[in-house]
Design a protein around this motif. Structure first.
Motif, PDB file in Angstrom:
ATOM      1  N   SER A  21      -1.720  12.997 -31.783  1.00  0.00           N
ATOM      2  CA  SER A  21      -2.121  13.362 -33.151  1.00  0.00           C
ATOM      3  C   SER A  21      -3.243  14.387 -33.148  1.00  0.00           C
ATOM      4  O   SER A  21      -3.317  15.252 -34.027  1.00  0.00           O
ATOM      5  N   LEU A  22      -4.135  14.274 -32.160  1.00  0.00           N
ATOM      6  CA  LEU A  22      -5.293  15.174 -32.107  1.00  0.00           C
ATOM      7  C   LEU A  22      -4.991  16.467 -31.361  1.00  0.00           C
ATOM      8  O   LEU A  22      -5.851  17.333 -31.242  1.00  0.00           O
TER       9      LEU A  22
ATOM     10  N   ARG B 235       5.619   1.358 -28.480  1.00  0.00           N
ATOM     11  CA  ARG B 235       4.355   0.611 -28.517  1.00  0.00           C
ATOM     12  C   ARG B 235       4.529  -0.875 -28.248  1.00  0.00           C
ATOM     13  O   ARG B 235       3.622  -1.528 -27.763  1.00  0.00           O
TER      14      ARG B 235
ATOM     15  N   GLN C  42     -17.026   5.599 -26.582  1.00  0.00           N
ATOM     16  CA  GLN C  42     -17.225   5.916 -25.163  1.00  0.00           C
ATOM     17  C   GLN C  42     -18.698   5.794 -24.766  1.00  0.00           C
ATOM     18  O   GLN C  42     -19.017   5.393 -23.644  1.00  0.00           O
TER      19      GLN C  42
ATOM     20  N   ASN D 198     -19.328   2.195 -24.248  1.00  0.00           N
ATOM     21  CA  ASN D 198     -18.771   1.862 -22.928  1.00  0.00           C
ATOM     22  C   ASN D 198     -19.750   2.255 -21.822  1.00  0.00           C
ATOM     23  O   ASN D 198     -19.913   1.537 -20.838  1.00  0.00           O
TER      24      ASN D 198
ATOM     25  N   LYS E  73      -4.167  12.288 -37.748  1.00  0.00           N
ATOM     26  CA  LYS E  73      -3.497  13.533 -38.166  1.00  0.00           C
ATOM     27  C   LYS E  73      -4.254  14.207 -39.303  1.00  0.00           C
ATOM     28  O   LYS E  73      -4.331  15.437 -39.365  1.00  0.00           O
TER      29      LYS E  73
ATOM     30  N   THR F 139      -9.973   4.124 -25.235  1.00  0.00           N
ATOM     31  CA  THR F 139     -10.949   5.212 -25.366  1.00  0.00           C
ATOM     32  C   THR F 139     -11.344   5.746 -23.989  1.00  0.00           C
ATOM     33  O   THR F 139     -11.598   6.939 -23.833  1.00  0.00           O
ATOM     34  N   ALA F 140     -11.389   4.842 -22.995  1.00  0.00           N
ATOM     35  CA  ALA F 140     -11.673   5.311 -21.628  1.00  0.00           C
ATOM     36  C   ALA F 140     -10.521   6.185 -21.134  1.00  0.00           C
ATOM     37  O   ALA F 140     -10.743   7.242 -20.521  1.00  0.00           O
TER      38      ALA F 140
ATOM     39  N   ILE G  30      -3.769   6.128 -35.492  1.00  0.00           N
ATOM     40  CA  ILE G  30      -2.942   7.248 -35.030  1.00  0.00           C
ATOM     41  C   ILE G  30      -2.536   8.110 -36.222  1.00  0.00           C
ATOM     42  O   ILE G  30      -2.627   9.344 -36.175  1.00  0.00           O
TER      43      ILE G  30
ATOM     44  N   PHE H 255      -7.081  -1.256 -28.237  1.00  0.00           N
ATOM     45  CA  PHE H 255      -6.688   0.131 -28.374  1.00  0.00           C
ATOM     46  C   PHE H 255      -6.314   0.558 -26.970  1.00  0.00           C
ATOM     47  O   PHE H 255      -7.149   0.943 -26.178  1.00  0.00           O
TER      48      PHE H 255
ATOM     49  N   LEU I 138     -14.180   8.012 -31.325  1.00  0.00           N
ATOM     50  CA  LEU I 138     -13.888   7.863 -29.897  1.00  0.00           C
ATOM     51  C   LEU I 138     -15.120   8.172 -29.051  1.00  0.00           C
ATOM     52  O   LEU I 138     -15.413   7.478 -28.072  1.00  0.00           O
TER      53      LEU I 138
ATOM     54  N   ILE J  37     -15.332  -3.101 -19.181  1.00  0.00           N
ATOM     55  CA  ILE J  37     -14.661  -4.334 -19.593  1.00  0.00           C
ATOM     56  C   ILE J  37     -14.947  -5.394 -18.534  1.00  0.00           C
ATOM     57  O   ILE J  37     -14.850  -5.131 -17.338  1.00  0.00           O
TER      58      ILE J  37
ATOM     59  N   GLU K  51      -4.439  16.600 -28.169  1.00  0.00           N
ATOM     60  CA  GLU K  51      -5.191  16.519 -26.913  1.00  0.00           C
ATOM     61  C   GLU K  51      -4.397  15.861 -25.784  1.00  0.00           C
ATOM     62  O   GLU K  51      -4.976  15.446 -24.773  1.00  0.00           O
TER      63      GLU K  51
ATOM     64  N   ASP L 205      -8.725   0.021 -21.591  1.00  0.00           N
ATOM     65  CA  ASP L 205      -9.428   0.494 -22.778  1.00  0.00           C
ATOM     66  C   ASP L 205      -8.946   1.905 -23.129  1.00  0.00           C
ATOM     67  O   ASP L 205      -9.113   2.847 -22.354  1.00  0.00           O
TER      68      ASP L 205
ATOM     69  N   ARG M  71      -9.232  14.504 -21.303  1.00  0.00           N
ATOM     70  CA  ARG M  71      -9.878  15.692 -21.863  1.00  0.00           C
ATOM     71  C   ARG M  71      -9.734  16.932 -20.981  1.00  0.00           C
ATOM     72  O   ARG M  71      -9.444  18.013 -21.476  1.00  0.00           O
TER      73      ARG M  71
ATOM     74  N   GLU N 266      -0.717   8.126 -28.263  1.00  0.00           N
ATOM     75  CA  GLU N 266      -0.307   8.595 -29.596  1.00  0.00           C
ATOM     76  C   GLU N 266      -1.473   9.209 -30.370  1.00  0.00           C
ATOM     77  O   GLU N 266      -1.292  10.167 -31.124  1.00  0.00           O
ATOM     78  N   THR N 267      -2.679   8.663 -30.196  1.00  0.00           N
ATOM     79  CA  THR N 267      -3.832   9.271 -30.860  1.00  0.00           C
ATOM     80  C   THR N 267      -4.102  10.652 -30.269  1.00  0.00           C
ATOM     81  O   THR N 267      -4.376  11.621 -31.003  1.00  0.00           O
TER      82      THR N 267
ATOM     83  N   ARG O 143     -12.196  11.791 -33.546  1.00  0.00           N
ATOM     84  CA  ARG O 143     -12.885  12.243 -32.321  1.00  0.00           C
ATOM     85  C   ARG O 143     -14.310  11.689 -32.273  1.00  0.00           C
ATOM     86  O   ARG O 143     -14.805  11.280 -31.218  1.00  0.00           O
TER      87      ARG O 143
ATOM     88  N   MET P 202      -8.517   7.998 -22.927  1.00  0.00           N
ATOM     89  CA  MET P 202      -8.584   9.303 -23.594  1.00  0.00           C
ATOM     90  C   MET P 202      -9.675  10.186 -23.004  1.00  0.00           C
ATOM     91  O   MET P 202      -9.552  11.412 -22.989  1.00  0.00           O
ATOM     92  N   GLY P 203     -10.738   9.554 -22.523  1.00  0.00           N
ATOM     93  CA  GLY P 203     -11.793  10.322 -21.870  1.00  0.00           C
ATOM     94  C   GLY P 203     -11.275  11.061 -20.649  1.00  0.00           C
ATOM     95  O   GLY P 203     -11.723  12.174 -20.344  1.00  0.00           O
TER      96      GLY P 203
ATOM     97  N   ALA Q  68      -0.691   2.855 -25.207  1.00  0.00           N
ATOM     98  CA  ALA Q  68       0.195   3.480 -26.190  1.00  0.00           C
ATOM     99  C   ALA Q  68      -0.611   4.127 -27.312  1.00  0.00           C
ATOM    100  O   ALA Q  68      -0.328   5.265 -27.727  1.00  0.00           O
ATOM    101  N   GLU Q  69      -1.631   3.408 -27.778  1.00  0.00           N
ATOM    102  CA  GLU Q  69      -2.460   3.955 -28.855  1.00  0.00           C
ATOM    103  C   GLU Q  69      -3.221   5.192 -28.377  1.00  0.00           C
ATOM    104  O   GLU Q  69      -3.387   6.163 -29.114  1.00  0.00           O
TER     105      GLU Q  69
END
Lengths: 154, 432
Positions: free
Chosen positions: A107-108, A86, B145, B148, B131, A47-48, B127, A96, B141, B159, A110, A45, A54, A103-104, B138, A50-51, A99-100
């Protein structure tokens, strides 16, 4: 480096070669050779993932991949220096995924300062299937390589 | 261009779950062929269940989908409980609804915010959107989360969670263990309110087509985990009579069956259908937020599903907080029950729409037969019908734009192709 290092193994334990990433993470955790690193296992996942970015200065991700090369080929991708290929991980388009997430995060602004992906080329993704011998061998090789990389730069 | 033939071919639909394609053939201003081609291989889950113990059904069926495993777990568990003659109620039912709220948040936010929103703003994907809209991404996301987190705390992991079982749960939390989650969900509810308002500012294409809505109707609540089956034309039946009114049809271009109302044709399930059938069940303040985002009364514009998904995510945060505030730890994690032969059906509202299960078990609790009708198979014909009506109004645009709009229209339904292909009716004839 004073920040947090995370190692994230990605995959599905029940789908043949897709288990490669989480097997690497489990082996690193069991070996306890890299106390500064926090080891995670993840189904993919984004989003996990990306968590975990941080608060990390350095992240190493391991995932099985489809792509050119014989099963068991290990490709090291410096995700800070180059965009993620990707199609290498795009087995399920809705997800998601890794790779996503990378890349996200880029973009941010982070993306951790060191973000490395180890992609292990797989061949069999059958539910309940066994891991291809060449991929199983690559798992051991990836454990050695990542251990050395962490010690080398830790 | 009356005799000109034009083709739109999307060989691999992106930002949907699973493998599918779209083939569209237009002659003059008429769509002569519209096929949502689902070529993901069938997965035979129903056959796989036969002969297994009834208690395995929640965990086996949860593997049908990585996006909505709770829908399968709760649906399978409730169908088995119907077969066994037991009812899971009180705090155990509340916990099931709570974990289901987590799945609604995960799924509705992921699709609305990361997969569908880029269509409305002209970006290839989230993505690229990040930008120009970093704070929005954010926020999305963070919301995902938090969804989740609900699933992880009640189900063990986000999952393919593992805690739901026939009769209740394997383990249940103590009241104090939910307190940190509650604090996080307060933040989530505020963020989700802002997210709804933002979806209301998106440029929604002006398209309206009234299609019968089918969903659940629950007593005094917005339906998630239980209810009777209802349709906007007045049908109101218990869920075990589903097959008296609905059927599935095989088409040559899809590995997934098409769901139809018997004798009546296509219908719509999912967020817009739920909204049309149940918006008066939402708390007044959420209806006000929805109204501010352009949702007031029945909705027949499938593009507005992005707003409904956001509203449903907001409701899921609010409902999760209500459930936590009222939670009292149950005396046992499972309702005691004896195994017996029987047949049971259940239906729940998966994020994409109703997901129906029916099982027959024998005296030893072995599964004799299994039947599952997931939401995407039910929406397939409606997706194709939408495109037949939309495309004639779009013929003045170039092929790239037309393709873009068609993909956006398919994504109105957040089709889950992996769910839809877990069955295939094998019609084997041997001529001797």
């Amino acid at each position: 480096m004073n920040g947090i290092t995370r190692v994230i193994g990605i995959g599905n334990a029940y789908r043949g070669d897709d288990a490669a990433g989480i097997r690497v993470a489990k082996a690193l955790r069991d070996a306890k050779v890299i106390p500064p690193a926090r080891i995670h296992q993840c189904d993919g996942d984004g989003t996990a993932i990306m968590g975990w970015f941080r608060d990390a200065d350095r992240v190493i991700l391991i995932d099985a991949a489809e792509g050119d090369g014989e099963p068991g080929t290990i490709r090291r991708i410096d995700a800070v220096a180059e965009p993620m290929p990707r199609d290498l991980f795009a087995r399920f388009s809705h997800t998601f995924g890794i790779a996503e997430a990378i890349e996200t995060a880029r973009s941010l602004g982070e993306l951790p300062g060191t973000t490395v992906v180890y992609a292990i080329v797989g061949a069999s993704w059958e539910p309940g299937g066994a891991m291809t011998p060449a991929v199983a061998k690559a798992v051991n090789e990836a454990v050695r390589t990542i251990t050395a990389e962490l010690k080398d730069r830790g | 261009m009356s005799d000109t033939e034009r083709r739109v071919v999307v060989r691999n639909l992106a930002r949907v779950e699973g493998e599918g394609a779209l083939h569209l053939r237009v002659r003059g201003s008429t769509v002569v062929e519209c096929q949502l081609r689902i070529f993901e291989p069938p997965r035979f889950f129903e056959a796989l269940l036969e002969g297994r113990d009834h208690g395995e059904a929640p965990d086996i069926t949860s593997r049908i989908c990585g996006i909505c495993p709770i829908a399968y777990q709760v649906g399978a568990a409730r169908a088995m409980e119907a077969a066994l003659g037991i009812e899971v109620d009180g705090p155990l039912r509340d916990l099931r609804r709570l974990i289901y709220c987590g799945e609604w948040i995960e799924s509705q936010i992921l699709h609305a915010g990361m997969l569908h929103a880029p269509d409305f703003l002209g970006y290839d994907d989230a993505i690229a959107m990040a930008k120009d809209h970093p704070d929005r991404v954010r926020q999305v996301l963070r919301l995902k989360q938090l969804g989740n987190r609900i699933v992880r705390e009640l189900g063990g992991r986000e999952i393919h969670p593992v805690n739901v079982r026939v009769g209740g749960f394997w383990s249940t939390p103590r009241v104090r263990e939910l307190a940190p989650l509650r604090e996080a969900l307060l933040e989530g509810r505020d963020l989700a309110t802002d997210f709804v308002r933002w979806t209301g500012t998106l440029p929604i294409p002006d398209f309206h087509r009234e299609v019968p809505s089918v969903g659940l109707l629950a007593d005094g609540e917005y339906p998630i985990d239980r209810g009777d089956l209802v349709a906007s034309d007045g049908l109101h039946i218990p869920v075990d009579r589903f097959l008296d009114h609905f059927e599935e049809e095989q088409v040559p271009w899809s590995n997934a069956l098409h769901g139809l109302r018997t004798g009546q044709g296509a219908y719509r399930v999912g967020p817009i259908a739920r909204w049309n059938l149940n918006h008066d069940q939402l708390p007044a303040w959420i209806r006000d937020v929805a109204r501010g985002a352009g949702l007031d009364g029945p909705c027949h514009n499938p593009f507005r599903s992005i707003v409904v998904r956001a509203v449903e995510a907001l409701y899921a945060f609010d409902e999760a907080l209500r459930l936590i505030d009222g939670y009292v730890a149950p005396p046992a994690p499972t309702v005691p029950h004896a195994v017996r032969a029987g047949t049971g059906a259940a239906c729940t509202e998966a994020p994409r729409g109703i997901c129906w299960h029916r099982y027959t078990i024998d005296n030893d609790g072995r599964i004799v037969s299994a039947r599952i009708v997931p939401p995407t198979s039910q929406n397939q014909r409606t997706i194709e019908d939408d495109l037949r009506h939309m495309v004639p109004g779009w013929l003045d645009v170039d092929d790239a734009t037309l393709t873009w709009r068609c993909e956006q229209a398919v994504r109105n339904y957040d089709p889950c192709i992996s769910c839809a292909t877990h069955f295939l009716k094998l019609d084997l004839r041997r001529d001797h």
